[in-house]
Design a protein around this motif. Structure first.
Motif, mmCIF file in Angstrom:
data_model
loop_
_atom_site.group_PDB
_atom_site.id
_atom_site.type_symbol
_atom_site.label_atom_id
_atom_site.label_comp_id
_atom_site.label_asym_id
_atom_site.label_seq_id
_atom_site.Cartn_x
_atom_site.Cartn_y
_atom_site.Cartn_z
ATOM 1 N N LYS A 198 -2.637 72.196 -6.975
ATOM 2 C CA LYS A 198 -1.733 73.246 -6.496
ATOM 3 C C LYS A 198 -2.398 74.042 -5.386
ATOM 4 O O LYS A 198 -1.764 74.396 -4.385
ATOM 5 C CB LYS A 198 -1.363 74.182 -7.647
ATOM 6 C CG LYS A 198 -0.216 73.650 -8.484
ATOM 7 C CD LYS A 198 0.256 74.699 -9.480
ATOM 8 C CE LYS A 198 1.393 74.159 -10.334
ATOM 9 N NZ LYS A 198 1.474 74.870 -11.616
ATOM 10 N N THR A 223 2.526 68.874 -4.009
ATOM 11 C CA THR A 223 3.646 68.943 -4.934
ATOM 12 C C THR A 223 3.497 67.848 -5.990
ATOM 13 O O THR A 223 2.797 66.849 -5.771
ATOM 14 C CB THR A 223 4.964 68.694 -4.194
ATOM 15 O OG1 THR A 223 4.900 67.405 -3.590
ATOM 16 C CG2 THR A 223 5.208 69.746 -3.139
ATOM 17 N N GLN A 275 3.249 64.309 2.215
ATOM 18 C CA GLN A 275 4.048 65.389 1.632
ATOM 19 C C GLN A 275 4.907 66.085 2.681
ATOM 20 O O GLN A 275 6.020 66.513 2.408
ATOM 21 C CB GLN A 275 3.115 66.399 0.965
ATOM 22 C CG GLN A 275 3.873 67.559 0.341
ATOM 23 C CD GLN A 275 2.935 68.507 -0.386
ATOM 24 O OE1 GLN A 275 1.913 68.091 -0.902
ATOM 25 N NE2 GLN A 275 3.286 69.770 -0.419
#
Ligand SMILES: [Zn+2]
Length: 583
Positions: free
Chosen positions: A142, A147, A272
């Motif tokens: 995190k 994600t 991402q």
């Protein structure tokens, strides 16, 4: 080798395969009536002579003569073995390969390793999901801004602390532990086994077919080593795999471009944020096998480097291995702003800006041109040599286009070398001749030219010549005659000025060369003693060469009896001199 692929299986696989699909996934095809055409991937050409005929399910090149079916194509293009090619096609067609046809390779069958690695990957993934047990790993991911979605796409996991997580779950008996050691998951020492990866975020490394073949493990804190990779095993070879290639191929129906970055986290962060075409080498410099894979996978390649000194060094290294294999491929070099890596930059700037950077990055040959011409300081002694040393290996791999010609002209001007000497691409073929030419070019400030230049700029130095032998006068080599004339002339008028000296040769054939050598910026400004030493050094070098040439001439006579007494004496003398020189 036992366990063949049966002819039935082979024809079964071919029946369910469309060669047009197989080829067009790798080579852009154009429809031309009932057939498809392309520029041949197996030889260099500008007009397409490579054809694929769907009705016959074959390919054929009218240029180089290659031909075959889909299996042959994969063998030739993807460098697969026959069996791998059949397996690849079978997998495409959703077929199972009967176990009875499993090929027994030399050495133990590696297929159990794939199963084990897959099981380990599943266990690691499970550990990451079991939040209470792995809050630190989840926190770490995190904190790095990942994600859950992208973590899942790359199959990220977590190896818990302790020495026996895999050992206790998968290493139930001795044979199982042996296999785990072979898979690189356990370490065996003094008869005991323990887990290789402990308390690390785990990045499964997949091969082109999506099978887990190894892992990269990253520590959560600052411990060292930061990354730990699987060791080389029967199924994992660092120099042959690219991290993220499988995932990139999954994410893109057809890859137009591959972005080659440094780390796993770069690949994942880019994915991402929508740049799903990044790959990384596995902690090694890019290998030839990597390059083959890269070039095969997409028509365009962008190598991405940090903008600092280390990044530029890495880029140059990459360049040296890439350029000779690059041909006319579209290859770019992207340098990120200082202090950034892809992971940090994509988070700040987003996909669009990052892709603008990619589009604006320099084509490989422009990068070469900029780098070579910008970093060259013509006034530094030896700079020309360095430049030629650095540039020459590259020049021969550059395509004969305008930019190359411009580079050659500019370099030859800066290094004071004739363009012909540098123009290795168009003038030379074969490495031996290139080596010769390169030696010649790097010595372009020959002893003769150096001695002449010193004389022209400082005629008074001629008096020092008496301290050296004059064997050099017998040398058959450009400039020796003029050097002798200059020395003799100055001996007659010791007070002559530099300008008058050049005036004396005006209108002669040598005038242009003398004018050039009289340029004070040609030689470094050094002390008077230094100049004398340099001048005498040049003469001594010539003397030595003259003696060697003479020695060789005498030595070449078929038998010593053909030498007269004086010549024998001379030969002995020459060899003793040569030995002294070597000492
Ligand atoms: Zn061809």
């Amino acid at each position: 080798m036992s366990g063949r692929i049966s002819p039935e299986l082979k024809s079964d696989v071919l029946e369910r395969t469309d060669i047009v699909e197989v080829v067009s996934a790798r080579v852009p095809l154009k429809k031309a009536g009932a057939i498809y055409k392309a520029c041949c991937p197996f030889h260099d050409e500008k007009t397409p002579s490579f054809t694929v005929t769907p009705s016959r399910q074959t390919y054929h090149c009218f240029g180089c003569g290659v031909h075959g079916n889909a299996i042959d194509f994969l063998i030739a293009y993807d460098h697969l073995s026959f069996r791998e090619a059949v397996e690849e096609l079978a997998q495409r067609a959703g077929m199972e390969i009967p176990v009875s046809t499993e090929l027994t390779r030399s050495g133990p069958d590696p297929s159990p390793l794939y199963d084990l690695l897959e099981q380990a990957a599943a266990l690691y993934r499970h550990q990451l999901r079991r939040h209470p047990q792995s809050p630190r790993a989840v926190d770490y991911l995190k904190r790095r801004g990942l994600t859950g979605e992208v973590a899942a796409a790359f199959g990220l996991g977590y190896a818990p602390p302790g020495w026996s997580f895999l050992l206790s779950t998968l290493g139930v008996n001795a044979p199982a532990r042996d296999q785990l050691v072979r898979a690189g998951l356990l370490i065996q020492q003094d008869g005991k086994c323990y887990d290789r990866f402990r308390d690390r975020v785990m990045f499964p490394i997949r091969d082109r077919r999506g099978r887990v073949i190894g892992f990269g493990g990253r520590v959560l804190g600052d411990e060292s080593p930061k990354y730990l990779n699987s060791p080389e095993t029967a199924v994992f070879h660092k120099g042959r795999e690219l991290y993220g290639l499988y995932e990139a191929q999954q994410a893109n129906h057809r890859l137009e471009c591959l972005l080659v970055v440094e780390g796993y986290m770069d690949v994942i962060a880019l994915a991402q944020f929508g740049i799903t075409y990044a790959v990384a080498t596995l902690g090694t410099a890019v290998t030839d096998v990597n390059l083959e894979q890269i070039f095969r996978s997409a028509p365009e390649t962008v190598f991405c480097f940090d903008g600092d000194r280390a990044g530029h060094d890495a880029a140059w290294k990459t360049l040296l291995s890439v350029r000779p294999r690059a041909g006319n491929r579209e290859i770019r070099f992207l340098f990120l702003p200082q202090g950034e890596d892809p992971d940090t930059l994509i988070r700040q700037e987003g996909k669009e800006k990052f892709e603008t950077l990619i589009r604006k990055s320099a084509p490989i040959d422009e990068y070469i041109y900029d780098n070579l011409t910008r970093n060259f300081d013509r006034n530094r002694l030896g700079a020309g040599d360095l430049l030629v040393e650095k540039a020459l290996p590259l020049l021969k791999s550059l395509p004969p286009n305008n930019l190359t010609r411009k580079l050659i002209l500019e370099l030859s001007d800066k290094a004071d070398i004739s363009p012909l000497q540098l123009d290795v691409h168009n003038q030379l073929a074969g490495s031996r001749r290139i080596t010769l030419r390169s030696q010649y070019a790097t010595q372009r400030m020959t002893p003769v030219r150096l001695a002449i230049a010193r004389l022209l700029q400082q005629p008074g130095i001629a008096a020092q010549a008496r301290k050296a032998a004059d064997d050099w006068r017998t040398l058959d080599r450009p400039g020796v005659g003029i050097l002798a004339q200059l020395l003799d002339f100055i001996a007659d008028c010791p007070e002559i000025s530099s300008g008058a000296l050049i005036e004396r040769w005006r209108g002669s054939e040598a005038a242009v060369h003398l004018q050039k050598l009289a340029d004070p910026s040609l030689l470094p400004a050094i002390s008077e003693d230094g100049q004398v030493a340099e001048f005498l050094g040049a003469l001594e070098t010539l003397n030595k060469e003259a003696r060697e040439a003479e020695g060789e001439r005498l030595y070449r006579r078929t038998s010593p009896s053909q030498l007269d007494e004086e010549e024998k004496q001379r030969l002995r003398g020459l060899f003793s001199v040569a030995r002294e020189d070597d000492a």
